[in-house]
Design a protein around this motif. Structure first.
Motif, PDB file in Angstrom:
ATOM      1  N   ALA A 208       0.858  -1.190   0.000  1.00 46.64           N
ATOM      2  CA  ALA A 208       0.000   0.000   0.000  1.00 46.64           C
ATOM      3  C   ALA A 208       0.891   1.236   0.000  1.00 46.64           C
ATOM      4  O   ALA A 208       0.966   1.969   0.985  1.00 46.64           O
ATOM      5  N   PRO A 209       1.604   1.483  -1.124  1.00 43.55           N
ATOM      6  CA  PRO A 209       2.604   2.559  -1.147  1.00 43.55           C
ATOM      7  C   PRO A 209       2.017   3.963  -0.976  1.00 43.55           C
ATOM      8  O   PRO A 209       2.755   4.907  -0.722  1.00 43.55           O
ATOM      9  N   TRP A 210       0.694   4.079  -1.087  1.00 44.27           N
ATOM     10  CA  TRP A 210       0.068   5.393  -0.915  1.00 44.27           C
ATOM     11  C   TRP A 210      -0.024   5.800   0.565  1.00 44.27           C
ATOM     12  O   TRP A 210      -0.260   6.952   0.881  1.00 44.27           O
ATOM     13  N   LEU A 211       0.191   4.837   1.471  1.00 48.08           N
ATOM     14  CA  LEU A 211       0.117   5.157   2.900  1.00 48.08           C
ATOM     15  C   LEU A 211       1.483   5.621   3.400  1.00 48.08           C
ATOM     16  O   LEU A 211       2.477   4.932   3.211  1.00 48.08           O
ATOM     17  N   THR A 212       1.504   6.770   4.036  1.00 50.04           N
ATOM     18  CA  THR A 212       2.779   7.330   4.516  1.00 50.04           C
ATOM     19  C   THR A 212       2.741   7.694   6.001  1.00 50.04           C
ATOM     20  O   THR A 212       3.772   8.075   6.554  1.00 50.04           O
ATOM     21  N   HIS A 213       1.585   7.602   6.655  1.00 57.94           N
ATOM     22  CA  HIS A 213       1.486   7.944   8.071  1.00 57.94           C
ATOM     23  C   HIS A 213       1.055   6.724   8.876  1.00 57.94           C
ATOM     24  O   HIS A 213       0.168   5.978   8.444  1.00 57.94           O
ATOM     25  N   PHE A 214       1.660   6.536  10.041  1.00 60.35           N
ATOM     26  CA  PHE A 214       1.237   5.433  10.889  1.00 60.35           C
ATOM     27  C   PHE A 214      -0.038   5.804  11.646  1.00 60.35           C
ATOM     28  O   PHE A 214      -0.322   6.973  11.904  1.00 60.35           O
ATOM     29  N   ILE A 215      -0.794   4.771  11.994  1.00 60.92           N
ATOM     30  CA  ILE A 215      -1.977   4.911  12.857  1.00 60.92           C
ATOM     31  C   ILE A 215      -1.905   3.783  13.872  1.00 60.92           C
ATOM     32  O   ILE A 215      -1.770   2.619  13.502  1.00 60.92           O
ATOM     33  N   PRO A 226       3.470   2.133   7.966  1.00 64.41           N
ATOM     34  CA  PRO A 226       4.155   2.127   6.661  1.00 64.41           C
ATOM     35  C   PRO A 226       5.665   2.029   6.838  1.00 64.41           C
ATOM     36  O   PRO A 226       6.246   2.661   7.723  1.00 64.41           O
ATOM     37  N   GLY A 227       6.291   1.200   5.997  1.00 65.75           N
ATOM     38  CA  GLY A 227       7.734   1.032   6.048  1.00 65.75           C
ATOM     39  C   GLY A 227       8.377   1.269   4.704  1.00 65.75           C
ATOM     40  O   GLY A 227       7.770   1.868   3.806  1.00 65.75           O
ATOM     41  N   VAL A 228       9.602   0.809   4.544  1.00 61.53           N
ATOM     42  CA  VAL A 228      10.358   1.056   3.319  1.00 61.53           C
ATOM     43  C   VAL A 228       9.772   0.265   2.147  1.00 61.53           C
ATOM     44  O   VAL A 228       9.545   0.805   1.063  1.00 61.53           O
ATOM     45  N   HIS A 229       9.515  -1.028   2.380  1.00 53.52           N
ATOM     46  CA  HIS A 229       9.093  -1.899   1.285  1.00 53.52           C
ATOM     47  C   HIS A 229       7.629  -2.309   1.357  1.00 53.52           C
ATOM     48  O   HIS A 229       7.078  -2.776   0.369  1.00 53.52           O
ATOM     49  N   ARG A 257     -10.259  -4.716  11.271  1.00 51.66           N
ATOM     50  CA  ARG A 257      -9.994  -3.606  12.199  1.00 51.66           C
ATOM     51  C   ARG A 257      -9.186  -2.503  11.531  1.00 51.66           C
ATOM     52  O   ARG A 257      -9.482  -1.316  11.681  1.00 51.66           O
ATOM     53  N   CYS A 258      -8.143  -2.901  10.805  1.00 46.46           N
ATOM     54  CA  CYS A 258      -7.305  -1.886  10.148  1.00 46.46           C
ATOM     55  C   CYS A 258      -8.056  -1.203   9.018  1.00 46.46           C
ATOM     56  O   CYS A 258      -7.863  -0.014   8.758  1.00 46.46           O
ATOM     57  N   GLY A 259      -8.939  -1.950   8.348  1.00 45.87           N
ATOM     58  CA  GLY A 259      -9.756  -1.364   7.288  1.00 45.87           C
ATOM     59  C   GLY A 259     -10.721  -0.316   7.805  1.00 45.87           C
ATOM     60  O   GLY A 259     -11.063   0.630   7.085  1.00 45.87           O
ATOM     61  N   ARG A 260     -11.142  -0.468   9.068  1.00 42.96           N
ATOM     62  CA  ARG A 260     -12.014   0.560   9.657  1.00 42.96           C
ATOM     63  C   ARG A 260     -11.247   1.855   9.870  1.00 42.96           C
ATOM     64  O   ARG A 260     -11.773   2.948   9.675  1.00 42.96           O
ATOM     65  N   LEU A 261      -9.973   1.741  10.307  1.00 43.51           N
ATOM     66  CA  LEU A 261      -9.163   2.938  10.544  1.00 43.51           C
ATOM     67  C   LEU A 261      -8.678   3.563   9.236  1.00 43.51           C
ATOM     68  O   LEU A 261      -8.547   4.781   9.135  1.00 43.51           O
ATOM     69  N   GLU A 262      -8.393   2.719   8.247  1.00 40.81           N
ATOM     70  CA  GLU A 262      -7.838   3.192   6.974  1.00 40.81           C
ATOM     71  C   GLU A 262      -8.555   2.435   5.835  1.00 40.81           C
ATOM     72  O   GLU A 262      -8.103   1.377   5.394  1.00 40.81           O
ATOM     73  N   PRO A 263      -9.710   2.982   5.360  1.00 41.27           N
ATOM     74  CA  PRO A 263     -10.522   2.254   4.368  1.00 41.27           C
ATOM     75  C   PRO A 263      -9.765   1.880   3.093  1.00 41.27           C
ATOM     76  O   PRO A 263     -10.087   0.879   2.451  1.00 41.27           O
ATOM     77  N   SER A 264      -8.739   2.639   2.728  1.00 47.38           N
ATOM     78  CA  SER A 264      -8.008   2.344   1.476  1.00 47.38           C
ATOM     79  C   SER A 264      -7.269   1.007   1.550  1.00 47.38           C
ATOM     80  O   SER A 264      -6.844   0.470   0.522  1.00 47.38           O
ATOM     81  N   LEU A 265      -7.110   0.444   2.755  1.00 42.25           N
ATOM     82  CA  LEU A 265      -6.434  -0.853   2.879  1.00 42.25           C
ATOM     83  C   LEU A 265      -7.204  -1.964   2.168  1.00 42.25           C
ATOM     84  O   LEU A 265      -6.646  -3.016   1.867  1.00 42.25           O
ATOM     85  N   LYS A 266      -8.489  -1.733   1.904  1.00 39.67           N
ATOM     86  CA  LYS A 266      -9.262  -2.739   1.154  1.00 39.67           C
ATOM     87  C   LYS A 266      -8.679  -2.953  -0.238  1.00 39.67           C
ATOM     88  O   LYS A 266      -8.926  -3.979  -0.870  1.00 39.67           O
ATOM     89  N   LYS A 267      -7.894  -1.994  -0.713  1.00 35.14           N
ATOM     90  CA  LYS A 267      -7.250  -2.103  -2.036  1.00 35.14           C
ATOM     91  C   LYS A 267      -5.834  -2.667  -1.945  1.00 35.14           C
ATOM     92  O   LYS A 267      -5.155  -2.828  -2.957  1.00 35.14           O
ATOM     93  N   ALA A 268      -5.371  -2.931  -0.731  1.00 30.26           N
ATOM     94  CA  ALA A 268      -3.985  -3.368  -0.542  1.00 30.26           C
ATOM     95  C   ALA A 268      -3.849  -4.868  -0.788  1.00 30.26           C
ATOM     96  O   ALA A 268      -4.726  -5.658  -0.461  1.00 30.26           O
ATOM     97  N   LYS A 269      -2.714  -5.253  -1.345  1.00 26.28           N
ATOM     98  CA  LYS A 269      -2.412  -6.661  -1.590  1.00 26.28           C
ATOM     99  C   LYS A 269      -1.632  -7.217  -0.407  1.00 26.28           C
ATOM    100  O   LYS A 269      -0.636  -6.634   0.034  1.00 26.28           O
TER     101      LYS A 269
END
Length: 337
Positions: A208-215, A226-229, A257-269
């Motif tokens: 999910a390279p579009w994520l740059t902030h931790f929650i 979010p990390g390097v890779h 749970r993580c999808g509730r905090l960050e809905p875009s994770l539904k698109k993550a592989k």
């Protein structure tokens, strides 16, 4: 300390940090790093590796602050240097959010990270189930890069590496003059520490390279780092649970749970799933003792039991362990200071 044979047992983030501190500070000692497992097979390798902490109940807060500050400053220096990509240490900004306002709005380390502040109402709007939050910048350490980087640093300082299982301290009594025990959960058997227990953690690595902030949810069970890779999402905190296999129910719960905090994770592989056992204890054990091995008293320095805060305080406790090693050496008749 001419001729003193010293061994560090354990090659997770605590063991490697301690081995590097000793080898670089005491070049006249012969330092061996001994472990059954090295990276990428240690518990530390799967750690999210982001630096912040919860307080331990029985350790003076000033000592905990020193552990945190020494570790943070060490990692921050790496993050701001040419070594950052090789060591896998980066700056990371984001939010810690709480469903209820915590009793302590400013943790003991709030002035040691960068830019700590309470979140604004506008920022909190995206987390409708949460009433309070903290925003700050900290450091994130990718142990799959950091541990090999530390091991190379240890070798450059003259350290020797040996991979084998250590079943008892007695087995080391004839070969070494001083033992540094950083065996984590292994100390339950190695030194009979009944206070150690596993806290099972399961995480996913996602693309999910579009994520740059931790929650991070303040309860410590749900987080997005979010990390390097890749992005590490989790997790679980299952006490006294020794299972090392991936639990499908936990995977589904983490994604939900993580999808509730960050809905875009539904698109993550999902790239990988990982399970590790945090070496937990009421308080970390950073102290020395003298143990009778093979008929002679051998000094042993312990540095283990960090739970989920290994990366956060490893360098600080390693410096404490180095101080204890120095004390032991001063009391050795054969050590030429």
């Amino acid at each position: 300390m001419t001729g003193v044979r010293l061994v560090v047992v354990g090659a997770g983030v605590v063991g490697l940090s301690t081995a590097v501190c000793i080898a670089e500070s005491l070049p006249l000692c012969s330092v061996t790093l001994l472990a059954q497992q090295f990276s990428p097979d240690t518990t530390s390798d799967g750690a999210a590796g982001i630096a912040f902490a919860a307080p331990f109940p029985d350790i003076p807060l000033e000592r905990q602050r020193r552990w945190f500050k020494d570790s943070f400053d060490h990692l921050l220096a790496i993050a701001q240097s040419q070594h950052s990509p090789d060591a896998g240490v980066i700056l990371s900004s984001g939010w810690q959010i709480f469903k209820e306002v915590p009793a302590t709005k400013e943790p003991y380390w709030s002035d040691l990270v960068i830019g700590f502040r309470a979140m604004t109402d506008r920022e909190l709007k995206r987390f409708p189930d949460h009433k309070f939050g903290q925003a700050f910048t900290t450091v994130k350490c990718e142990c799959s890069s950091y541990l090999p980087w530390l091991e190379e640093r240890f070798r450059k300082a003259g350290g020797r590496v040996e991979q084998r299982r250590v079943s008892s301290l007695q087995a080391l009594g004839n070969s070494f003059d001083l033992i540094v025990n950083c065996s984590g959960l292994g100390s339950k058997a190695l030194v009979g520490d009944a206070g150690l227990y596993p806290v099972r953690g399961q995480v996913l690595k996602v693309e999910a390279p579009w994520l740059t902030h931790f929650i991070r949810d303040g309860d410590g069970k749900t987080y997005i780092y979010p990390g390097v890779h890749s992005v590490t999402i989790g997790g679980t905190r299952q006490e006294e649970d020794w299972r090392l296999h991936v639990d499908r129910g936990d995977t589904a719960s983490i994604l939900e749970r993580c999808g509730r905090l960050e809905p875009s994770l539904k698109k993550a592989k999902v790239l990988a799933e990982w399970v590790g056992l945090r070496p937990s204890r009421r308080n970390p054990r950073v102290e020395r003792e003298r143990v009778l091995l093979q008929g002679r008293g051998v000094p042993v320095v312990h540095n283990y039991g960090h739970g989920g805060w290994g990366v956060t305080i490893a360098w600080g406790t390693a410096l404490d362990a180095l101080g204890l090693v120095r004390q032991c050496l001063k009391e050795m008749p054969q050590a030429k200071l």
